[in-house]
Every structure is written in C-alpha cells, then in structure tokens.
Design a protein around this motif. Structure first.
Motif, PDB file in Angstrom:
ATOM      1  N   VAL A 122       0.837  -1.056   0.127  1.00  0.00           N
ATOM      2  CA  VAL A 122       0.043  -0.005  -0.021  1.00  0.00           C
ATOM      3  C   VAL A 122       0.722   1.129  -0.107  1.00  0.00           C
ATOM      4  O   VAL A 122       1.656   1.437   0.920  1.00  0.00           O
ATOM      5  CB  VAL A 122      -0.860  -0.080   1.189  1.00  0.00           C
ATOM      6  CG1 VAL A 122      -1.893   1.322   1.197  1.00  0.00           C
ATOM      7  CG2 VAL A 122      -1.857  -1.136   1.160  1.00  0.00           C
ATOM      8  N   ASN A 123       0.781   2.035  -1.109  1.00  0.00           N
ATOM      9  CA  ASN A 123       1.659   3.273  -1.267  1.00  0.00           C
ATOM     10  C   ASN A 123       1.074   4.546  -0.946  1.00  0.00           C
ATOM     11  O   ASN A 123      -0.130   4.698  -1.252  1.00  0.00           O
ATOM     12  CB  ASN A 123       2.205   3.384  -2.539  1.00  0.00           C
ATOM     13  CG  ASN A 123       3.272   4.458  -2.347  1.00  0.00           C
ATOM     14  OD1 ASN A 123       4.152   4.238  -1.949  1.00  0.00           O
ATOM     15  ND2 ASN A 123       3.055   5.479  -3.283  1.00  0.00           N
ATOM     16  N   VAL A 124       1.403   5.366   0.180  1.00  0.00           N
ATOM     17  CA  VAL A 124       1.171   6.728   0.245  1.00  0.00           C
ATOM     18  C   VAL A 124       2.241   7.738  -0.129  1.00  0.00           C
ATOM     19  O   VAL A 124       3.479   7.525   0.546  1.00  0.00           O
ATOM     20  CB  VAL A 124       0.416   6.965   1.655  1.00  0.00           C
ATOM     21  CG1 VAL A 124      -0.765   6.097   1.870  1.00  0.00           C
ATOM     22  CG2 VAL A 124       1.538   6.511   2.619  1.00  0.00           C
ATOM     23  N   PRO A 125       2.179   8.701  -0.997  1.00  0.00           N
ATOM     24  CA  PRO A 125       3.013   9.784  -1.222  1.00  0.00           C
ATOM     25  C   PRO A 125       3.098  10.634   0.148  1.00  0.00           C
ATOM     26  O   PRO A 125       4.108  11.610   0.079  1.00  0.00           O
ATOM     27  CB  PRO A 125       2.398  10.450  -2.349  1.00  0.00           C
ATOM     28  CG  PRO A 125       0.896  10.355  -2.116  1.00  0.00           C
ATOM     29  CD  PRO A 125       0.779   9.016  -1.544  1.00  0.00           C
ATOM     30  N   ASP A 126       2.358  10.880   0.908  1.00  0.00           N
ATOM     31  CA  ASP A 126       2.067  11.779   2.132  1.00  0.00           C
ATOM     32  C   ASP A 126       2.485  11.126   3.264  1.00  0.00           C
ATOM     33  O   ASP A 126       1.863  10.251   3.701  1.00  0.00           O
ATOM     34  CB  ASP A 126       0.775  12.405   2.132  1.00  0.00           C
ATOM     35  CG  ASP A 126       0.672  13.548   3.249  1.00  0.00           C
ATOM     36  OD1 ASP A 126       0.432  13.219   4.321  1.00  0.00           O
ATOM     37  OD2 ASP A 126       1.039  14.793   2.999  1.00  0.00           O
ATOM     38  N   PRO A 127       3.650  11.828   4.045  1.00  0.00           N
ATOM     39  CA  PRO A 127       4.058  11.067   5.284  1.00  0.00           C
ATOM     40  C   PRO A 127       3.016  11.091   6.435  1.00  0.00           C
ATOM     41  O   PRO A 127       2.813  10.269   7.144  1.00  0.00           O
ATOM     42  CB  PRO A 127       5.270  12.098   5.854  1.00  0.00           C
ATOM     43  CG  PRO A 127       5.104  13.226   5.056  1.00  0.00           C
ATOM     44  CD  PRO A 127       4.356  12.996   3.954  1.00  0.00           C
ATOM     45  N   PHE A 128       2.026  12.272   6.360  1.00  0.00           N
ATOM     46  CA  PHE A 128       1.199  12.103   7.352  1.00  0.00           C
ATOM     47  C   PHE A 128       0.008  11.183   7.384  1.00  0.00           C
ATOM     48  O   PHE A 128      -0.489  10.606   8.292  1.00  0.00           O
ATOM     49  CB  PHE A 128       0.394  13.729   7.641  1.00  0.00           C
ATOM     50  CG  PHE A 128       1.467  14.792   7.869  1.00  0.00           C
ATOM     51  CD1 PHE A 128       1.713  15.038   9.087  1.00  0.00           C
ATOM     52  CD2 PHE A 128       2.031  15.372   6.693  1.00  0.00           C
ATOM     53  CE1 PHE A 128       2.612  15.944   9.603  1.00  0.00           C
ATOM     54  CE2 PHE A 128       3.095  16.726   7.060  1.00  0.00           C
ATOM     55  CZ  PHE A 128       3.392  16.878   8.231  1.00  0.00           C
ATOM     56  N   LEU A 129      -0.357  10.943   5.975  1.00  0.00           N
ATOM     57  CA  LEU A 129      -1.321  10.056   5.704  1.00  0.00           C
ATOM     58  C   LEU A 129      -0.906   8.516   6.093  1.00  0.00           C
ATOM     59  O   LEU A 129      -1.349   7.741   6.390  1.00  0.00           O
ATOM     60  CB  LEU A 129      -1.734  10.100   4.094  1.00  0.00           C
ATOM     61  CG  LEU A 129      -2.597   8.879   3.777  1.00  0.00           C
ATOM     62  CD1 LEU A 129      -3.958   8.982   4.442  1.00  0.00           C
ATOM     63  CD2 LEU A 129      -2.934   9.240   2.207  1.00  0.00           C
TER      64      LEU A 129
END
Length: 224
Positions: free
Chosen positions: A29-36
C-alpha cells in the motif's frame, strides 16, 4: 501474504516496486504523504514499512522517529540521499535497514525477507518463554523457575512443542506426529504417561495442574 506500507512520493517508482513485490506475495500500500502514512499505521495492520526520506511536509527521518514512538514495526529506509549521516541517524531513530537508491528490486525483496525472518524468530522465542518456563535455543535447555529441567528426549520434545503452541489446545495426535522422539505407532495412552511425568517435574500438585491442563476429548493446553 505480507503487507507492506510504502511511504514514497515518487509514485512511478512506487508502482514499479509494488508490481515487483507482488510476485513474491508481498502486498504493498503506497502513500506519497507522510502524514497519511502515519495515519494508516494507526488504522491498518502492516508487517513492515518502506520509507523514503525526501517527503513533502515532513522529513523522512522525523517520520521514522514518529513511527518508532508509536509502533515496533520493522522499517526499511529507501532513499536517494546517500549521506552517511542520514544512514546513521536513520538507524539511530529506529530504522532496521537502510537501502540507498538506486537498487535492484531483488535486493529489496531479500532485505524484507531477512528482516521478517528475524522478527519471526524473535517472536517465536518470546512465545516459548514466561516468567517461570524459559526455552534456551542455543543450549536446547528448558528452565523452570531458573533451574534446568532434566528431561528425557520424549519429555523435552513434548514440552517444547507445547511451549511453541502455548495457550493452544494440542491433541495427542499432534504430539505423536510432530515430536521426533515419539514413534508414530505410539499409543495415545503413552502420550498421557509422558505428560504425567512432565507434570511431576513442573506442578506443585500434579493432580491439580496449573501449567499443563487436560481439555476433555481434545488434548492438552499449556498455560505458561
């Protein structure tokens, strides 16, 4: 299937890695945003984190520190920042490994498997130990209240198997087919006899056992 959270703002790279890891039964699962990414760790179960350092809004080293404060999940830093200081600081902040970009995706797979094997061994060892019963893998000894137990091969095999499956119900058949020192043609009664001998070495009152309890019609449960 292994489930990995990738915090990576290069979405093209993330897609390439995700497709490659899928071949090895690793779901990403990839997220580009560190907070997310931090939020997902709070709401979803993952086995490992792959973390970039150059992220929008928060430096990856700070993200690593935040993850480690909240979770003991393994972290692999995957970064194009090749500064030795970043590597040292990343490991100091709790990362388990540091993989400088560019790298062959096969190396990432190898690093993931190595870390998960190590974590698995540590958990397995923890599951065998309690305040009163402790299994020492190196010496192949079982200690009870700090003292080594003197066990026959069959007693050792059965007690080790029960420790590996602590708090689970283990049938007599399980013990016959999974303990090397027990012959497959052994009777169920012979298992009861060996369990009785182990109880006499563990229990203050073997007739009212606290550690190894019988489960009627099913087998035994060890509660360390």
């Amino acid at each position: 299937m292994v489930k990995v959270l990738m915090i990576e703002d290069d979405e093209e790279l993330a897609e390439i890695l995700s497709e490659y890891l899928q071949r090895f039964n690793i779901e990403t699962v990839n997220v580009p945003d560190p907070f997310l990414g931090l939020s997902k760790l709070e709401t979803q179960p993952f086995d490992l984190v792959i973390l970039d350092l150059s992220l929008p809004g928060m430096d990856g080293l700070d993200v690593c520190e935040q993850i480690r404060k909240r979770n003991d999940i393994p972290i692999i830093i995957s970064s194009a920042r090749n500064d030795l200081t970043d590597k040292i600081v990343g490991l100091e902040k709790g990362a388990d490994d540091y993989l400088p970009k560019p790298y062959d995706p096969r190396e990432l797979v190898a690093r993931i498997k190595t870390i998960l094997r190590r974590i698995g061994r540590e958990k397995s060892e923890d599951s065998k130990n309690s305040a009163e019963l402790r299994f020492d893998k190196n010496s192949r000894m079982i200690y009870f209240r700090g003292e080594p137990l003197h066990l026959t091969a069959a007693e050792y095999g059965i007690l080790t198997y029960l420790l590996e499956h602590a708090n689970e119900v283990v049938s007599r058949e399980d013990l016959i087919y999974n303990v090397d020192a027990i012959h497959e043609d052994s009777s169920l009664k012979s298992i009861d006899v060996i369990i009785s001998r182990i109880r006499h070495k563990l229990e203050d009152n073997p007739k009212q056992p606290r550690f190894i309890r019988s489960v009627r019609g099913l087998g035994y449960r060890l509660t360390p």
